[in-house]
Design a protein around this motif. Structure first.
Motif, mmCIF file in Angstrom:
data_model
loop_
_atom_site.group_PDB
_atom_site.id
_atom_site.type_symbol
_atom_site.label_atom_id
_atom_site.label_comp_id
_atom_site.label_asym_id
_atom_site.label_seq_id
_atom_site.Cartn_x
_atom_site.Cartn_y
_atom_site.Cartn_z
ATOM 1 N N ASN A 104 -7.575 7.100 9.378
ATOM 2 C CA ASN A 104 -7.748 6.430 8.583
ATOM 3 C C ASN A 104 -9.021 6.569 7.287
ATOM 4 O OD1 ASN A 104 -8.413 4.084 11.422
ATOM 5 N ND2 ASN A 104 -8.968 6.532 11.646
ATOM 6 N N GLY A 105 -7.849 6.964 6.730
ATOM 7 C CA GLY A 105 -7.934 7.350 5.688
ATOM 8 C C GLY A 105 -9.695 6.759 5.082
ATOM 9 N N ILE A 106 -10.404 8.122 5.600
ATOM 10 C CA ILE A 106 -11.954 8.415 5.178
ATOM 11 C C ILE A 106 -11.757 9.098 4.759
ATOM 12 C CG2 ILE A 106 -12.509 7.955 7.186
ATOM 13 C CD1 ILE A 106 -15.467 6.949 6.562
ATOM 14 N N HIS A 107 -12.699 10.320 4.005
ATOM 15 C CA HIS A 107 -13.331 11.024 3.923
ATOM 16 C C HIS A 107 -14.348 11.754 4.755
ATOM 17 C CE1 HIS A 107 -10.986 11.709 0.359
ATOM 18 N NE2 HIS A 107 -11.544 10.847 -0.499
ATOM 19 N N TYR A 108 -14.846 12.029 5.165
ATOM 20 C CA TYR A 108 -15.392 13.726 6.584
ATOM 21 C C TYR A 108 -15.595 14.406 5.438
ATOM 22 C CZ TYR A 108 -18.126 14.352 10.456
ATOM 23 O OH TYR A 108 -19.149 14.840 10.914
ATOM 24 N N ILE A 109 -17.630 14.975 6.275
ATOM 25 C CA ILE A 109 -18.184 15.614 5.698
ATOM 26 C C ILE A 109 -18.960 16.764 6.390
ATOM 27 C CG2 ILE A 109 -19.637 17.375 3.381
ATOM 28 C CD1 ILE A 109 -18.164 13.509 2.507
ATOM 29 N N ALA A 110 -19.214 17.731 6.875
ATOM 30 C CA ALA A 110 -19.563 17.956 8.073
ATOM 31 C C ALA A 110 -20.202 18.960 7.157
ATOM 32 C CB ALA A 110 -18.677 18.280 9.158
ATOM 33 N N ALA A 111 -21.835 18.638 7.343
ATOM 34 C CA ALA A 111 -22.365 18.907 6.351
ATOM 35 C C ALA A 111 -23.765 20.119 7.107
ATOM 36 C CB ALA A 111 -24.326 18.455 5.518
ATOM 37 N N GLY A 112 -23.826 20.065 8.767
ATOM 38 C CA GLY A 112 -24.514 20.974 9.463
ATOM 39 C C GLY A 112 -25.669 20.592 10.194
ATOM 40 N N HIS A 113 -25.400 20.648 11.527
ATOM 41 C CA HIS A 113 -26.476 19.896 12.650
ATOM 42 C C HIS A 113 -27.877 20.243 11.892
ATOM 43 C CE1 HIS A 113 -27.713 18.354 16.104
ATOM 44 N NE2 HIS A 113 -28.690 18.190 15.545
ATOM 45 N N HIS A 114 -28.187 21.625 11.614
ATOM 46 C CA HIS A 114 -29.635 22.157 11.364
ATOM 47 C C HIS A 114 -30.130 21.857 10.144
ATOM 48 C CE1 HIS A 114 -33.487 24.739 11.273
ATOM 49 N NE2 HIS A 114 -32.452 24.744 9.783
ATOM 50 N N ALA A 115 -28.915 21.787 9.555
ATOM 51 C CA ALA A 115 -29.423 21.566 7.886
ATOM 52 C C ALA A 115 -29.623 20.022 7.090
ATOM 53 C CB ALA A 115 -27.841 21.542 6.314
ATOM 54 N N THR A 116 -29.080 18.998 8.378
ATOM 55 C CA THR A 116 -29.053 17.809 7.754
ATOM 56 C C THR A 116 -30.026 17.214 8.817
ATOM 57 O OG1 THR A 116 -27.835 17.114 9.413
ATOM 58 C CG2 THR A 116 -26.752 17.371 7.734
ATOM 59 N N GLU A 117 -30.753 18.319 9.321
ATOM 60 C CA GLU A 117 -32.080 18.072 9.707
ATOM 61 C C GLU A 117 -32.871 17.951 9.274
ATOM 62 O OE1 GLU A 117 -30.512 15.469 13.739
ATOM 63 O OE2 GLU A 117 -30.903 16.815 13.493
ATOM 64 N N ARG A 118 -33.171 18.449 8.196
ATOM 65 C CA ARG A 118 -34.541 19.744 7.809
ATOM 66 C C ARG A 118 -36.116 18.831 7.999
ATOM 67 N NH1 ARG A 118 -30.640 23.065 4.350
ATOM 68 N NH2 ARG A 118 -31.030 25.435 5.916
ATOM 69 N N TYR A 119 -35.309 17.422 6.623
ATOM 70 C CA TYR A 119 -35.751 16.586 5.868
ATOM 71 C C TYR A 119 -37.296 16.352 6.828
ATOM 72 C CZ TYR A 119 -32.892 19.476 3.149
ATOM 73 O OH TYR A 119 -32.317 19.348 1.888
ATOM 74 N N GLY A 120 -37.007 15.401 7.986
ATOM 75 C CA GLY A 120 -37.209 14.561 8.393
ATOM 76 C C GLY A 120 -38.997 14.783 8.851
ATOM 77 N N VAL A 121 -38.805 16.186 9.554
ATOM 78 C CA VAL A 121 -39.869 17.047 10.083
ATOM 79 C C VAL A 121 -41.098 16.779 8.998
ATOM 80 C CG1 VAL A 121 -39.082 19.262 10.782
ATOM 81 C CG2 VAL A 121 -40.698 18.002 12.168
ATOM 82 N N GLN A 122 -40.397 17.652 8.181
ATOM 83 C CA GLN A 122 -41.195 18.055 6.940
ATOM 84 C C GLN A 122 -42.151 16.621 6.015
ATOM 85 O OE1 GLN A 122 -39.777 21.022 4.012
ATOM 86 N NE2 GLN A 122 -37.898 21.361 4.631
ATOM 87 N N ALA A 123 -41.502 15.695 5.930
ATOM 88 C CA ALA A 123 -41.865 14.624 5.259
ATOM 89 C C ALA A 123 -42.784 13.445 6.579
ATOM 90 C CB ALA A 123 -40.899 12.925 5.110
ATOM 91 N N LEU A 124 -41.974 14.317 7.949
ATOM 92 C CA LEU A 124 -43.596 13.915 8.392
ATOM 93 C C LEU A 124 -45.329 14.535 8.260
ATOM 94 C CD1 LEU A 124 -44.067 11.219 11.098
ATOM 95 C CD2 LEU A 124 -43.274 13.211 12.870
ATOM 96 N N GLY A 125 -44.744 15.216 8.945
ATOM 97 C CA GLY A 125 -45.980 16.597 8.602
ATOM 98 C C GLY A 125 -46.412 16.132 7.450
ATOM 99 N N GLU A 126 -45.992 15.945 6.268
ATOM 100 C CA GLU A 126 -46.657 15.941 4.924
ATOM 101 C C GLU A 126 -48.001 14.508 4.853
ATOM 102 O OE1 GLU A 126 -47.512 17.930 2.886
ATOM 103 O OE2 GLU A 126 -46.338 19.725 3.650
ATOM 104 N N ALA A 127 -46.963 13.957 5.793
ATOM 105 C CA ALA A 127 -47.636 12.280 6.082
ATOM 106 C C ALA A 127 -49.008 13.171 7.010
ATOM 107 C CB ALA A 127 -46.517 11.389 6.394
ATOM 108 N N LEU A 128 -48.819 13.556 7.918
ATOM 109 C CA LEU A 128 -49.975 13.387 8.839
ATOM 110 C C LEU A 128 -50.646 14.460 8.224
ATOM 111 C CD1 LEU A 128 -48.244 14.616 12.021
ATOM 112 C CD2 LEU A 128 -49.308 12.520 11.674
ATOM 113 N N ALA A 129 -51.068 15.628 7.451
ATOM 114 C CA ALA A 129 -51.809 15.972 6.359
ATOM 115 C C ALA A 129 -52.318 15.479 5.271
ATOM 116 C CB ALA A 129 -51.132 17.800 5.639
ATOM 117 N N GLN A 130 -51.689 14.343 4.812
ATOM 118 C CA GLN A 130 -52.702 13.089 3.879
ATOM 119 C C GLN A 130 -53.434 12.768 4.220
ATOM 120 O OE1 GLN A 130 -49.422 11.506 1.353
ATOM 121 N NE2 GLN A 130 -48.172 13.204 0.942
ATOM 122 N N THR A 131 -52.703 12.052 5.944
ATOM 123 C CA THR A 131 -53.883 10.960 6.798
ATOM 124 C C THR A 131 -54.864 11.834 6.988
ATOM 125 O OG1 THR A 131 -52.075 9.881 6.823
ATOM 126 C CG2 THR A 131 -53.524 9.244 8.501
#
Length: 253
Positions: A212-239
């Motif tokens: 289909n002429g599209i580049h595909y990048i597999a970057a890692g399941h764990h690696a791509t999902e580190r950041y949301g929970v960190q941001a959520l934890g920081e938001a809770l600490a501020q609230t």
């Protein structure tokens, strides 16, 4: 100072609106621990290693992206599930998990947080017309070769991604969805994007990208999902008056 567990859960429910998603697991409070929360530990997956680390960190609440009780798995509390839950209950630690609601959140979600780190400007949803699109679409400031974009991904995630080239074109427009979302490549193809990035790859993904002429990048399941929970934890600490610590448990997938 401590904050009541139920106050934190109520805040999370209002913030993430889990009832809006048809998910593969229950979102929210999965294992109830002590009623007062002084310290929150966040991590990607509620593995035994993360639970042990949370115990050592004297956490009252463990907040994760991947919790327990997935659809299709046995509902019996045996084996590793018994050991994990027993450790949480013995140390009075609550387990709180948010899956798709955390992927999709417009400010704290895995997908938008990953875009910020990769320097991709969000331009819209991967599923146009859907009020709850999980994936996103965006643009790079300047078109780059696929290999150059992969080097950026590797530098940000500290992990070498797998690249499947779909032709000789540069990358300007990108679609992405963290985790095991390789099947969403079809949505990126329908939108005519230059590239699609996700966490995992499967055998058919290679042929879809090439044909289909599209580049595909597999970057890692764990690696791509580190950041949301960190941001959520920081938001809770501020609230709330709570301490927050993110704990990384290495995972090569």
């Amino acid at each position: 100072m401590a904050t009541k567990l139920n106050e934190i859960i109520q805040h999370l429910e209002q913030l993430l609106q889990p009832d809006m998603y048809a998910d593969y697991c229950p979102n929210g409070l999965q294992v109830e621990g002590c009623s007062d929360v002084r310290k929150i530990v966040t991590g990607v997956t509620a593995s035994q290693a993360l639970i042990d680390a949370a115990i050592a960190a004297d956490a009252d609440m463990l907040l994760v992206h991947h919790g327990f009780f997935w659809k299709g798995e046995s509902s019996c509390i045996t084996g590793i599930k018994r050991r994990r839950i027993r450790a949480l209950l013995q140390h009075d630690i609550s387990l709180v998990a948010y899956h798709l609601p955390l992927d999709a959140h417009s400010e704290l979600g895995n997908n938008v947080q990953l875009a910020q780190r990769l320097g991709v400007k969000v331009t819209g949803p991967l599923e146009p017309g859907s009020a709850r699109s999980i994936g996103l679409v965006g643009e790079l400031t300047n078109p780059v070769e696929p290999e150059v974009f992969c080097r950026t991904v590797a530098a940000v995630l500290h992990r070498s991604p797998q690249l499947i080239t779909g032709g000789g074109h540069l990358i300007k427009t990108v679609g992405w969805c963290t985790g095991a979302a390789q099947g969403y490549i079809d949505k990126a193809i329908a939108l005519g994007l230059d590239a699609f990035l996700s966490g995992e790859i499967s055998e058919p993904t290679v042929h879809s990208a090439r044909e289909n002429g599209i580049h595909y990048i597999a970057a890692g399941h764990h690696a791509t999902e580190r950041y949301g929970v960190q941001a959520l934890g920081e938001a809770l600490a501020q609230t709330f008056e709570v301490e927050h610590q993110f704990i990384e448990i290495e995972n090569p997938v």
